[in-house]
Design a protein around this motif. Structure first.
Motif, PDB file in Angstrom:
ATOM      1  N   PHE A  69      19.572  39.019  26.851  1.00 43.06           N
ATOM      2  CA  PHE A  69      20.293  38.136  26.620  1.00 43.06           C
ATOM      3  C   PHE A  69      19.733  37.296  25.775  1.00 43.06           C
ATOM      4  N   THR A  70      18.809  36.419  26.461  1.00 42.41           N
ATOM      5  CA  THR A  70      18.877  35.026  25.870  1.00 42.41           C
ATOM      6  C   THR A  70      18.634  35.420  24.644  1.00 42.41           C
ATOM      7  N   GLN A  71      17.551  36.204  23.746  1.00 40.21           N
ATOM      8  CA  GLN A  71      17.159  37.260  22.626  1.00 40.21           C
ATOM      9  C   GLN A  71      18.246  36.690  21.730  1.00 40.21           C
ATOM     10  N   ILE A  72      19.565  37.753  22.411  1.00 41.20           N
ATOM     11  CA  ILE A  72      20.789  38.366  21.355  1.00 41.20           C
ATOM     12  C   ILE A  72      21.232  37.221  21.058  1.00 41.20           C
ATOM     13  N   TYR A  73      21.803  36.316  22.142  1.00 39.17           N
ATOM     14  CA  TYR A  73      22.028  34.558  22.490  1.00 39.17           C
ATOM     15  C   TYR A  73      22.418  33.850  21.125  1.00 39.17           C
ATOM     16  N   GLU A  74      20.236  33.649  21.325  1.00 39.26           N
ATOM     17  CA  GLU A  74      20.544  32.604  20.487  1.00 39.26           C
ATOM     18  C   GLU A  74      19.739  33.014  18.887  1.00 39.26           C
ATOM     19  N   TYR A  75      20.040  34.180  18.509  1.00 43.26           N
ATOM     20  CA  TYR A  75      19.949  35.076  17.214  1.00 43.26           C
ATOM     21  C   TYR A  75      21.267  34.870  16.537  1.00 43.26           C
TER      22      TYR A  75
END
Length: 151
Positions: free
Chosen positions: A88-94
């Motif tokens: 979730f963090t990877q998607i959000y930050e990207y």
């Protein structure tokens, strides 16, 4: 006299590219312009679902699917990382281009639910969005599900 203009830009998301493409497409019929985009620009996700990156549009059975900017960005990021679990963090930050301050899972999940409703992806289509509970998502594909025409 017929003139040919070729644009070859490294970054198809570049604002200059989109401005030129918009200008040419609005004057297309007035000026007798024919716009041809790179056929590798079209991604075939399943037999019925296609994405045209230069246009930032998705099509199901040749009908355009109305995706928000964030939905499209999430889909493209998942496609770029096919068969890999993205947190979730990877998607959000990207996609949001900012650190995840604890709301990433909720925000990303909301957009992925919306994507699922719109894209008609399931195991029978050869591609589907897999939830990895408590971790994130993965766009899973069977052999030759996603490809580019002619390549």
């Amino acid at each position: 006299m017929r003139k040919t203009i070729i644009l070859n830009l490294d970054d198809p998301d570049d604002s200059v590219y989109h401005s030129i493409l918009l200008l040419l497409s609005t004057r297309q019929t007035d000026m007798g312009i024919e716009i041809i985009t790179n056929p590798k620009d079209e991604m075939i996700i399943s037999s019925e679902l296609k994405i045209r990156q230069a246009e930032r549009r998705a099509y199901f059975k040749d009908s355009e699917i109305a995706l928000t900017r964030k939905e499209y960005d999430i889909l493209l990021y998942l496609l770029q990382n096919i068969n890999q679990v993205l947190t979730f963090t990877q998607i959000y930050e990207y996609v949001w281009k900012e650190p995840d301050y604890g709301t990433g899972q909720e925000v990303v999940s909301h957009h992925v639910r919306s994507l699922r409703r719109k894209l008609y992806l399931d195991k029978s289509s050869g591609c589907y969005l897999r939830t990895v509970r408590g971790v994130g998502y993965s766009l899973e594909k069977q052999k030759s599900c996603i490809g580019y025409p002619g390549g």
